[in-house]
Design an enzyme around this catalytic site. Sequence first.
Site, PDB file in Angstrom:
ATOM      1  N   GLU A  80       9.628  10.424   6.395  1.00  0.00           N
ATOM      2  CA  GLU A  80       9.928  11.692   5.700  1.00  0.00           C
ATOM      3  C   GLU A  80      10.312  12.817   6.662  1.00  0.00           C
ATOM      4  OE1 GLU A  80       6.945  10.271   5.924  1.00  0.00           O
ATOM      5  OE2 GLU A  80       5.303  11.722   5.990  1.00  0.00           O
TER       6      GLU A  80
ATOM      7  N   HIS B 146       6.286   7.805   9.784  1.00  0.00           N
ATOM      8  CA  HIS B 146       6.589   8.844   8.782  1.00  0.00           C
ATOM      9  C   HIS B 146       8.096   9.069   8.663  1.00  0.00           C
ATOM     10  CE1 HIS B 146       2.478  10.276   8.030  1.00  0.00           C
ATOM     11  NE2 HIS B 146       2.255   9.905   9.288  1.00  0.00           N
TER      12      HIS B 146
ATOM     13  N   CYS C 249       2.415   5.519   6.181  1.00  0.00           N
ATOM     14  CA  CYS C 249       1.264   5.636   7.084  1.00  0.00           C
ATOM     15  C   CYS C 249      -0.015   5.150   6.394  1.00  0.00           C
ATOM     16  CB  CYS C 249       1.151   7.063   7.617  1.00  0.00           C
ATOM     17  SG  CYS C 249       0.340   7.089   9.213  1.00  0.00           S
TER      18      CYS C 249
HETATM   19  N1  GLN Z   1      -5.781   8.071   8.822  1.00  0.00           N
HETATM   20  C1  GLN Z   1      -4.854   7.041   9.205  1.00  0.00           C
HETATM   21  C2  GLN Z   1      -4.797   6.875  10.702  1.00  0.00           C
HETATM   22  O1  GLN Z   1      -5.185   7.773  11.428  1.00  0.00           O
HETATM   23  C3  GLN Z   1      -3.480   7.340   8.635  1.00  0.00           C
HETATM   24  C4  GLN Z   1      -2.862   8.564   9.226  1.00  0.00           C
HETATM   25  C5  GLN Z   1      -1.705   9.098   8.410  1.00  0.00           C
HETATM   26  O2  GLN Z   1      -1.515   8.707   7.274  1.00  0.00           O
HETATM   27  N2  GLN Z   1      -0.956  10.011   8.957  1.00  0.00           N
HETATM   28  O3  GLN Z   1      -4.346   5.866  11.186  1.00  0.00           O
END
Ligand code: GLN
Length: 532
Positions: free
Chosen positions: A508, A506, A380
């Site tokens: 994970e 994600h 992410c």
């Molecule tokens: N802050 C970034 C976004 O909102 C990444 C979010 C995250 O890593 N979950 O796109």
Amino acid sequence: MKYIFVTGGVVSSLGKGLAAAALGTLLEHRGLRVIMQKFDPYLNVDPGTMNPFQHGEVYVLNDGAETDLDLGHYERFTKGVLSRANNITSGQIYETVLTKERRGDYLGKTVQVIPHVTDEIKANIRRLAEQPGDVIITEIGGTTGDIEGLPFLEAIRQFTLEVGHGNFLIMHVTLVPYIKAAGELKTKPSQQSIAKLREIGLYPHVLICRCERPLDAEVRQKLSLFCNVPLDAVVEARDVDNTIYEMPLMLQEEKLDETVCRILGLNTPPGDTSDWKKFVQRVVSPKKRVTIAVVGKYIDHQDAYKSIYESLTHAAASHDCGIKLKRIDAEDIEKNGPAKYLHEAAGIVVPGGFGDRGVEGKISAAGFARETKTPYLGLCLGMQVATIEFARNVCGLANANSTEFDLDTPHPVIALLDEQRSVTNKGASMRLGTWPTHIRDGTLGRQVYGTGEISERHRHRYEFNMKYHDLMTSNGFIISGRSPDGTLVELIELAGHPWFLACQYHPEFQSKPNSPHPLFRGFIGACLAHLS
Ligand code: GLN
């Protein structure tokens, strides 16, 4: 359907969620279909808006629910794929009750905790009971005696009356501390927390006793007598030395699953947990260890990157190795540069995150991985910082950034989509939950997944800015995964680098002990290759 309610006493952090999940594992191994549920007594509608320092990781489900991290334990310890219905907060209950009140559904009655709030809580258990299953295990967050937990316990009292004896079981997780000066284990805190529970009208059937030392026969007798449970329902749960995955095995040795099945009248054969044992064996005595650096901003917090640490463990076990985890504060890298902290790492992970604290350190970590050809897994925000780094240092776009961190950047390589710009609400306003991704043939991503069609869970607002597509890709930035309509970038890699993969989603949240996620498995494989 049978119902198991898991309460906790004396102090928090007793591992109630783990105990509940471990019981889930054991019952599944006996052939039962288990549904896990968590009630959280706080007033936040969901933990999505809570600071990870307060609450640890926010665990995201397929349907986009932002939930408590215990749901992560549930999904890792059982086969269940959970949904919004499996994590209910007081905030949600009150939101529903108040919406009904405004709509006039209560026909002029006075709206009260009993029966309206408690009815709503019970309705949530009943709704879950419509799903195929044999047992629902409901964990109640917090500690017995907390004011905010009372409506849940009262609802459970009513519920148990409705379903009747033999159909429910209360499992109370308690602490049996060792007092050094006296040289003995003390049962009084447990006696008192159970007295509290009885006052509320709940009589535990099983005690899970968290302790640093083994419970001797005398302590077991005492707990049985004063807490009013049969001797074999006093279950020792000593602190696990090595891994949380030992918990089901420890509880099996104490015959917890047998006792629970007896009380609930579930006629099931003993479970064969040899698959689980093999996994634990690989985690506990690995043949070698591989050093993985995780560069984040909540590195001192045990739970902020929980699912990532667990996914690394699963992946390493599948390679018959263990992880030597180096948690690195991104702000330290900002001060002293990346080499000092990362030179020993066989692989580098940059997890997700929000806000600009430490971001420049994460960007440097991605740069270090690119230049030194160290395996890199970006998750992410970890994908976004890798993109920014590549734009700045390979494509020559000075001050490239995400508009999350610099609204005036001349090169917004990561930016908000138009539909996100008008959103002002913070809660549940991100791109959430499972979305499909197409992976291009001939890429490392395709090879790692072994398929071109995947589904992964998301939780973010910002996206790769397609205006930079041509410039970036002509410099060796490979877009290997996209949304089916081709507009959103999901997975990237770097030409000429042995293993550099970063995803907007994600992974994970989809790794299990005996089926590690392909990205994590591939990453650890690459780290091992990097060492040799
Ligand atoms: N802050 C970034 C976004 O909102 C990444 C979010 C995250 O890593 N979950 O796109």
